[in-house]
Design a protein around this motif. Structure first.
Motif, mmCIF file in Angstrom:
data_model
loop_
_atom_site.group_PDB
_atom_site.id
_atom_site.type_symbol
_atom_site.label_atom_id
_atom_site.label_comp_id
_atom_site.label_asym_id
_atom_site.label_seq_id
_atom_site.Cartn_x
_atom_site.Cartn_y
_atom_site.Cartn_z
ATOM 1 N N ILE A 195 0.835 -1.195 0.000
ATOM 2 C CA ILE A 195 0.000 0.000 0.000
ATOM 3 C C ILE A 195 0.875 1.254 0.000
ATOM 4 N N ALA A 196 2.182 1.083 0.281
ATOM 5 C CA ALA A 196 3.115 2.202 0.185
ATOM 6 C C ALA A 196 3.113 2.800 -1.211
ATOM 7 N N GLY A 197 2.839 1.976 -2.207
ATOM 8 C CA GLY A 197 2.801 2.455 -3.576
ATOM 9 C C GLY A 197 1.592 3.307 -3.896
ATOM 10 N N GLU A 198 0.634 3.350 -2.964
ATOM 11 C CA GLU A 198 -0.593 4.115 -3.175
ATOM 12 C C GLU A 198 -0.510 5.511 -2.569
ATOM 13 N N VAL A 199 0.548 5.770 -1.798
ATOM 14 C CA VAL A 199 0.659 7.063 -1.102
ATOM 15 C C VAL A 199 2.089 7.577 -1.187
ATOM 16 N N PRO A 200 2.284 8.913 -1.144
ATOM 17 C CA PRO A 200 3.637 9.455 -1.071
ATOM 18 C C PRO A 200 4.307 9.001 0.221
ATOM 19 N N THR A 235 -1.267 -11.200 -10.494
ATOM 20 C CA THR A 235 -1.912 -10.634 -9.308
ATOM 21 C C THR A 235 -0.931 -9.765 -8.535
ATOM 22 N N ALA A 236 -1.411 -8.639 -8.042
ATOM 23 C CA ALA A 236 -0.605 -7.777 -7.166
ATOM 24 C C ALA A 236 -1.107 -7.915 -5.734
ATOM 25 N N LEU A 237 -0.191 -8.149 -4.812
ATOM 26 C CA LEU A 237 -0.512 -8.222 -3.385
ATOM 27 C C LEU A 237 -0.007 -6.947 -2.725
ATOM 28 N N LEU A 238 -0.928 -6.230 -2.053
ATOM 29 C CA LEU A 238 -0.579 -4.961 -1.407
ATOM 30 C C LEU A 238 -0.782 -5.071 0.102
ATOM 31 N N PRO A 239 0.241 -5.485 0.824
ATOM 32 C CA PRO A 239 0.146 -5.466 2.291
ATOM 33 C C PRO A 239 0.430 -4.072 2.826
ATOM 34 N N GLY A 240 0.090 -3.872 4.094
ATOM 35 C CA GLY A 240 0.532 -2.684 4.804
ATOM 36 C C GLY A 240 1.792 -3.021 5.580
ATOM 37 N N ALA A 241 2.097 -2.236 6.602
ATOM 38 C CA ALA A 241 3.254 -2.518 7.449
ATOM 39 C C ALA A 241 3.072 -3.884 8.105
ATOM 40 N N ALA A 292 10.833 4.267 13.888
ATOM 41 C CA ALA A 292 9.737 5.039 13.301
ATOM 42 C C ALA A 292 8.435 4.774 14.056
ATOM 43 N N LYS A 293 7.618 5.815 14.182
ATOM 44 C CA LYS A 293 6.352 5.702 14.905
ATOM 45 C C LYS A 293 5.477 4.596 14.327
ATOM 46 N N LEU A 294 5.481 4.468 13.010
ATOM 47 C CA LEU A 294 4.695 3.426 12.341
ATOM 48 C C LEU A 294 5.041 2.033 12.850
ATOM 49 N N GLY A 323 2.611 1.311 15.764
ATOM 50 C CA GLY A 323 1.593 0.853 14.828
ATOM 51 C C GLY A 323 1.169 -0.582 15.093
ATOM 52 N N ASN A 324 0.124 -0.997 14.389
ATOM 53 C CA ASN A 324 -0.386 -2.358 14.481
ATOM 54 C C ASN A 324 0.106 -3.136 13.271
ATOM 55 N N LEU A 325 1.269 -3.769 13.415
ATOM 56 C CA LEU A 325 1.880 -4.454 12.283
ATOM 57 C C LEU A 325 1.119 -5.719 11.929
#
Length: 269
Positions: free
Chosen positions: A143-148, A181-187, A201-203, A207-209
């Protein structure tokens, strides 16, 4: 073709999401070709997977930071007479910090690993898949690819490439029996943050990994269903949806706040 005669090739298969994906393929009796830099870790992973599932696991130790390495992987697979039915491009790294301060060579290595290796391996194996009208490819994006991504500018940009690239070539082969297929995980709770030097980093600290096993399951099911893209995790789906309607400068500022060092890190030191 029975599953026990099928092969899945997975890069970055010795840890994190790649390892969890390897376990899922092994459970479904796919033989594996696993690729990573460290031969000792490859051998240990291969022993575990073959012992648990009784499948064949072939190891290829290649440093995908090297420009020649992805093509060498393909050539070694062909020399062994292996037909790859599923390609999983998973290996990837990031670098934490201000773009103007980060080491350029390190960032070029990341571009090589996160983009060039994906392109070369996909090009080589996709040609074979289209020729026989059969095969699947899973590109692990983010999902990093979806945001700056301030403080991770190059990593976020590489993942934007992976998602766009995957969607484009999927369209090109839509009239075949090959799916991409593209898989978009978060942190996700992996070694990524250690390698990227961003454990403070705060993330990461607050964050909730995500669980790499859950991410892998989402990706595996999407791949087997022939889906074009899957965002793993409800909160990540919400984040992507919100980022699509909020101005990019605000999204970037919010991401910057998540990336900055956590207050906890300064009090603990």
């Amino acid at each position: 073709m029975p599953n026990n005669q099928k092969y899945a090739l997975i890069t970055g298969a010795t840890s994190g999401i790649g390892y969890e994906l390897a376990k899922l393929f092994a459970q479904d009796q796919y033989n594996l070709v696993i690729v990573a830099r460290n031969q000792e870790e490859l051998d240990e992973t291969a022993s575990q997977l073959s012992h648990q599932s009784g499948i064949e696991v072939i190891t290829i130790a290649k440093d995908l930071f090297r420009k020649e390495a992805p093509l060498e992987v393909y050539e070694e697979v062909k020399a062994r007479g292996i037909q790859v039915n599923v390609l999983v491009n998973d290996a990837g790294q990031g670098q934490y910090g201000e773009f103007i301060e980060n080491d350029l060579n390190r960032e070029l290595d990341i571009i090589q690993l996160n983009i060039v290796a994906y392109v070369v391996l996909t090009k080589c194996f996709l040609k074979d898949m289209v020729a026989r009208n059969e095969g699947k490819i899973l590109n692990v994006s983010s999902i990093a690819g979806e945001v700056p991504g301030p403080l991770q500018a190059v990593y976020h940009a590489t993942k934007a490439f992976v998602t766009s690239f995957t969607e484009a070539i999927r369209n090109e082969v839509k009239d075949t029996q090959v799916t991409i297929t593209a898989l978009l995980p978060g942190a996700t709770e992996t070694d990524f943050f250690n390698k990227a030097d961003m454990e403070d980093a705060k993330l990461v600290r607050e964050g909730n990994l995500g669980d790499p096993a859950k991410v892998a399951k989402d990706g595996y099911e999407a791949l087997m269903s022939g889906k074009d893209k899957v965002v793993s995790g409800l909160l990540n789906k919400v984040q992507v949806a919100i980022s699509n309607v909020i101005p990019d400068n605000i999204v970037a500022e919010n991401m910057r706040k998540q990336m900055e060092p956590s207050d906890k890190s300064s009090t603990e030191k």
